[in-house]
Design a protein around this motif. Sequence first.
Motif, PDB file in Angstrom:
ATOM      1  N   TYR A  28       0.831  -1.208   0.000  1.00 40.73           N
ATOM      2  CA  TYR A  28       0.000   0.000   0.000  1.00 40.73           C
ATOM      3  C   TYR A  28       0.865   1.257   0.000  1.00 40.73           C
ATOM      4  CZ  TYR A  28      -3.517   3.397   1.573  1.00 40.73           C
ATOM      5  OH  TYR A  28      -4.354   4.488   1.680  1.00 40.73           O
ATOM      6  N   VAL A  29       1.936   1.232   0.773  1.00 40.55           N
ATOM      7  CA  VAL A  29       2.833   2.389   0.835  1.00 40.55           C
ATOM      8  C   VAL A  29       3.601   2.542  -0.475  1.00 40.55           C
ATOM      9  CG1 VAL A  29       4.868   3.334   1.985  1.00 40.55           C
ATOM     10  CG2 VAL A  29       3.041   2.291   3.339  1.00 40.55           C
ATOM     11  N   LEU A  30       4.120   1.438  -1.007  1.00 41.98           N
ATOM     12  CA  LEU A  30       4.974   1.496  -2.188  1.00 41.98           C
ATOM     13  C   LEU A  30       4.200   1.835  -3.460  1.00 41.98           C
ATOM     14  CD1 LEU A  30       7.305  -1.581  -1.487  1.00 41.98           C
ATOM     15  CD2 LEU A  30       7.858   0.850  -1.246  1.00 41.98           C
ATOM     16  N   ARG A  31       2.923   1.427  -3.531  1.00 38.21           N
ATOM     17  CA  ARG A  31       2.155   1.641  -4.760  1.00 38.21           C
ATOM     18  C   ARG A  31       1.087   2.719  -4.601  1.00 38.21           C
ATOM     19  NH1 ARG A  31       0.260  -4.153  -6.815  1.00 38.21           N
ATOM     20  NH2 ARG A  31      -0.187  -2.918  -8.683  1.00 38.21           N
ATOM     21  N   GLY A  32       1.198   3.509  -3.544  1.00 41.42           N
ATOM     22  CA  GLY A  32       0.209   4.545  -3.292  1.00 41.42           C
ATOM     23  C   GLY A  32       0.162   5.617  -4.363  1.00 41.42           C
ATOM     24  N   ARG A  33       1.251   5.786  -5.139  1.00 43.08           N
ATOM     25  CA  ARG A  33       1.267   6.827  -6.170  1.00 43.08           C
ATOM     26  C   ARG A  33       0.213   6.587  -7.244  1.00 43.08           C
ATOM     27  NH1 ARG A  33       5.206   3.186  -7.069  1.00 43.08           N
ATOM     28  NH2 ARG A  33       5.510   2.365  -9.183  1.00 43.08           N
ATOM     29  N   HIS A  34      -0.220   5.342  -7.415  1.00 43.80           N
ATOM     30  CA  HIS A  34      -1.213   5.041  -8.448  1.00 43.80           C
ATOM     31  C   HIS A  34      -2.608   5.547  -8.085  1.00 43.80           C
ATOM     32  CE1 HIS A  34       1.807   2.812 -10.494  1.00 43.80           C
ATOM     33  NE2 HIS A  34       1.835   1.797  -9.657  1.00 43.80           N
ATOM     34  N   LEU A  35      -2.796   5.972  -6.852  1.00 43.18           N
ATOM     35  CA  LEU A  35      -4.116   6.456  -6.446  1.00 43.18           C
ATOM     36  C   LEU A  35      -4.381   7.885  -6.928  1.00 43.18           C
ATOM     37  CD1 LEU A  35      -4.189   5.009  -2.832  1.00 43.18           C
ATOM     38  CD2 LEU A  35      -5.371   4.147  -4.850  1.00 43.18           C
ATOM     39  N   ALA A  36      -3.359   8.530  -7.464  1.00 40.51           N
ATOM     40  CA  ALA A  36      -3.516   9.819  -8.151  1.00 40.51           C
ATOM     41  C   ALA A  36      -4.239  10.865  -7.296  1.00 40.51           C
ATOM     42  CB  ALA A  36      -4.252   9.613  -9.475  1.00 40.51           C
ATOM     43  N   GLY A  37      -3.888  10.925  -6.017  1.00 39.55           N
ATOM     44  CA  GLY A  37      -4.440  11.974  -5.170  1.00 39.55           C
ATOM     45  C   GLY A  37      -5.771  11.663  -4.518  1.00 39.55           C
ATOM     46  N   ILE A  38      -6.361  10.509  -4.807  1.00 37.54           N
ATOM     47  CA  ILE A  38      -7.660  10.158  -4.217  1.00 37.54           C
ATOM     48  C   ILE A  38      -7.512   9.944  -2.711  1.00 37.54           C
ATOM     49  CG2 ILE A  38      -9.403   8.321  -4.111  1.00 37.54           C
ATOM     50  CD1 ILE A  38      -9.079   7.995  -7.108  1.00 37.54           C
ATOM     51  N   GLY A  39      -8.405  10.548  -1.940  1.00 43.02           N
ATOM     52  CA  GLY A  39      -8.445  10.323  -0.502  1.00 43.02           C
ATOM     53  C   GLY A  39      -7.367  11.017   0.294  1.00 43.02           C
ATOM     54  N   GLU A  40      -6.700  11.988  -0.287  1.00 43.40           N
ATOM     55  CA  GLU A  40      -5.591  12.646   0.415  1.00 43.40           C
ATOM     56  C   GLU A  40      -6.061  13.474   1.609  1.00 43.40           C
ATOM     57  OE1 GLU A  40      -2.505  12.343   0.166  1.00 43.40           O
ATOM     58  OE2 GLU A  40      -1.986  11.599  -1.819  1.00 43.40           O
ATOM     59  N   GLU A  41      -7.195  14.150   1.469  1.00 47.20           N
ATOM     60  CA  GLU A  41      -7.661  15.066   2.500  1.00 47.20           C
ATOM     61  C   GLU A  41      -9.075  14.706   2.948  1.00 47.20           C
ATOM     62  OE1 GLU A  41      -5.869  17.347   3.912  1.00 47.20           O
ATOM     63  OE2 GLU A  41      -4.127  17.065   2.600  1.00 47.20           O
ATOM     64  N   PRO A  42      -9.416  15.001   4.205  1.00 42.63           N
ATOM     65  CA  PRO A  42     -10.789  14.767   4.669  1.00 42.63           C
ATOM     66  C   PRO A  42     -11.770  15.680   3.933  1.00 42.63           C
ATOM     67  CG  PRO A  42      -9.531  15.936   6.330  1.00 42.63           C
ATOM     68  CD  PRO A  42      -8.550  15.536   5.274  1.00 42.63           C
ATOM     69  N   GLU A  43     -12.959  15.166   3.660  1.00 44.42           N
ATOM     70  CA  GLU A  43     -13.974  15.941   2.951  1.00 44.42           C
ATOM     71  C   GLU A  43     -14.470  17.125   3.791  1.00 44.42           C
ATOM     72  OE1 GLU A  43     -15.249  15.751  -0.053  1.00 44.42           O
ATOM     73  OE2 GLU A  43     -14.256  13.926  -0.782  1.00 44.42           O
ATOM     74  N   HIS A  44     -14.603  16.904   5.088  1.00 46.42           N
ATOM     75  CA  HIS A  44     -15.144  17.943   5.971  1.00 46.42           C
ATOM     76  C   HIS A  44     -14.321  17.950   7.261  1.00 46.42           C
ATOM     77  CE1 HIS A  44     -18.707  18.439   3.403  1.00 46.42           C
ATOM     78  NE2 HIS A  44     -18.634  17.133   3.256  1.00 46.42           N
ATOM     79  N   ARG A  45     -13.147  18.527   7.184  1.00 36.11           N
ATOM     80  CA  ARG A  45     -12.246  18.540   8.337  1.00 36.11           C
ATOM     81  C   ARG A  45     -12.894  19.285   9.519  1.00 36.11           C
ATOM     82  NH1 ARG A  45      -6.771  17.784   8.591  1.00 36.11           N
ATOM     83  NH2 ARG A  45      -6.560  17.948   6.323  1.00 36.11           N
ATOM     84  N   LEU A  46     -12.654  18.763  10.719  1.00 34.84           N
ATOM     85  CA  LEU A  46     -13.198  19.402  11.915  1.00 34.84           C
ATOM     86  C   LEU A  46     -12.685  20.834  12.055  1.00 34.84           C
ATOM     87  CD1 LEU A  46     -12.857  16.590  14.632  1.00 34.84           C
ATOM     88  CD2 LEU A  46     -14.936  17.324  13.476  1.00 34.84           C
ATOM     89  N   THR A  47     -13.569  21.722  12.454  1.00 34.01           N
ATOM     90  CA  THR A  47     -13.149  23.074  12.790  1.00 34.01           C
ATOM     91  C   THR A  47     -12.424  23.039  14.144  1.00 34.01           C
ATOM     92  OG1 THR A  47     -15.182  23.576  13.994  1.00 34.01           O
ATOM     93  CG2 THR A  47     -15.178  23.985  11.607  1.00 34.01           C
ATOM     94  N   PRO A  48     -11.661  24.061  14.480  1.00 34.65           N
ATOM     95  CA  PRO A  48     -10.993  24.075  15.795  1.00 34.65           C
ATOM     96  C   PRO A  48     -11.970  23.876  16.951  1.00 34.65           C
ATOM     97  CG  PRO A  48     -10.074  25.771  14.400  1.00 34.65           C
ATOM     98  CD  PRO A  48     -11.230  25.196  13.645  1.00 34.65           C
ATOM     99  N   ARG A  49     -13.174  24.446  16.847  1.00 29.42           N
ATOM    100  CA  ARG A  49     -14.162  24.282  17.917  1.00 29.42           C
ATOM    101  C   ARG A  49     -14.642  22.832  17.987  1.00 29.42           C
ATOM    102  NH1 ARG A  49     -19.777  27.814  18.504  1.00 29.42           N
ATOM    103  NH2 ARG A  49     -20.514  26.826  20.435  1.00 29.42           N
ATOM    104  N   GLU A  50     -14.908  22.237  16.820  1.00 28.30           N
ATOM    105  CA  GLU A  50     -15.354  20.840  16.793  1.00 28.30           C
ATOM    106  C   GLU A  50     -14.263  19.901  17.298  1.00 28.30           C
ATOM    107  OE1 GLU A  50     -18.463  20.869  13.004  1.00 28.30           O
ATOM    108  OE2 GLU A  50     -16.306  20.632  12.657  1.00 28.30           O
ATOM    109  N   ARG A  51     -13.015  20.225  16.960  1.00 26.43           N
ATOM    110  CA  ARG A  51     -11.902  19.388  17.427  1.00 26.43           C
ATOM    111  C   ARG A  51     -11.777  19.436  18.949  1.00 26.43           C
ATOM    112  NH1 ARG A  51      -7.465  17.284  14.705  1.00 26.43           N
ATOM    113  NH2 ARG A  51      -8.170  18.347  12.826  1.00 26.43           N
ATOM    114  N   ALA A  52     -11.953  20.595  19.529  1.00 24.01           N
ATOM    115  CA  ALA A  52     -11.890  20.725  20.988  1.00 24.01           C
ATOM    116  C   ALA A  52     -13.021  19.956  21.650  1.00 24.01           C
ATOM    117  CB  ALA A  52     -11.939  22.195  21.372  1.00 24.01           C
ATOM    118  N   ARG A  53     -14.227  20.025  21.054  1.00 29.16           N
ATOM    119  CA  ARG A  53     -15.365  19.282  21.595  1.00 29.16           C
ATOM    120  C   ARG A  53     -15.150  17.781  21.489  1.00 29.16           C
ATOM    121  NH1 ARG A  53     -20.364  21.639  19.123  1.00 29.16           N
ATOM    122  NH2 ARG A  53     -19.740  20.380  17.334  1.00 29.16           N
TER     123      ARG A  53
END
Length: 498
Positions: A197-222
């Motif tokens: 998975y680590v060695l062949r991850g480049r074939h994923l072409a950027g899919i799934g790199e970032e969360p769709e709806h990252r927690l806001t600082p307030r949500e993270r604290a909660r």
Amino acid sequence: MTHPPAREKSFFGHPRGLATLFGTEMWERFSYYGMRSILVLFLSAPAVRGGMGLSETTAVGVYGVYIGSVYLLALAGGWMADRLFGPRKTVLYGAIVIMCGHLSLSAPAAGAFVWLGLVLVALGSGMLKPNIAAMVGDLYPPRDDARRDSGYTIFFLGINIGAFAGIMAVPWLQEGDRWHLAFGAAAAGMAIGLGQYVLRGRHLAGIGEEPEHRLTPRERARFRLTLGIAVPGVALALTLWALSGTFTIDRFTLVLALATAAVPLAYFLFLFNGSHEITPEERTRLRAYVWLFLGAAVFWMIYDQAGGALTLFAQNNTDLDVMGFSVPPGWINNVNSLAIIILAPVFADVFLKAGDRVSAPAKFAVALLLVGLSFVVMSVAAGIASGGVRVSIMWLISVYLIQTIGELFLSPAGLSVTNKLAPRAFENQMMGVWYLAISLGDAVGGQTYRLTAVVPMPAYYLGLALAAVAAGVAMMMSARRLRVLMGDTAARPAEVRA
């Protein structure tokens, strides 16, 4: 996303990233199914043989709650991907945790290391399973349903190649009560999957790199506050329960089974109440999904008795001598994996050519009818065995073959329809919801085995068979209405009659 034509044809006519996800899931399933094939036997084996010395009903109850927890935690894994890490990193972290769990199971000392290992494997699987499946769907354009279904069927083939290899290797290594050597092989399998998975991850072409709806600082604290209260609270409750003298493994598994049933109910109530960035159209599609979810739970309640009730039936009531060779009880589970390896490409091609002519509800209905039929066969076999004779291995082979065809109708369609019907704001979490159906079915199935203390085995199997057949008939009668809710074109008259 757009995909250049060369990439589209690089892996059985599918994007190259499918090969990376295929390989990761294959080795993860090697470790999971290999360990699962001996788990009930290990838990019920006496201490003198290196086992845990639990009764068979308790061992099946633990098994049911364990595999239920694997899929229950998929909801948390989807949340982690959506809000914290993104799917790529969540799959990576999950693979590491799974490997550590199998290493804990392989430790020569039993007891606490066994329970720790099961917890880690369940947690890591919950992180990996929904997100790797969601990434498969993200390889395709939104309306390319037929190719997505075909891609999921190929992905499903990888699952079963891994399962086949794991079920062959781990029970063989376990022969002679070498339990911890067998668990170590499961850890090695996960390590290979992690590496590729680590060695062949480049074939994923950027899919799934970032969360769709990252927690806001307030949500993270909660979230941190909630976690800081919940974890010590659960630990304190378990400690007080143990000190009260009323704690038993049977009661604990029952509590976990009830909690597993409560989670999907609470989650669907959450989705249907409040906006949660869900559009009215998405909420209508969710109404259809609830019925598919319940049908899937009934299917898995029966299907996943393979590692519990059917494995014990193989050990206690089946003639395992084949042409002078004694077949390990866990090997019979491989009938399913081998049949899927052979049949999955055929079904992938058939579903690709059929396109939208065979709907997801119709596929679910066929799967439920087939899994019900399999336990009718099992009821007959149990009736013969109740006379004190060991039945032919062909009875179990027939049961597994019928269930395999049912699984090929339900599993790829379930993954695909979940990806299709998921609200945009809950895309990865909804893959976790699909696994909640498996969790619910497995947890309930593990507890239903308690009925065998008062109900004859033939009646037990027949009762479950009738429940599945009734669900299948209801699903078939509702197929047209469900397609409308899903936003599909109206069902053809021939499909309604099917």
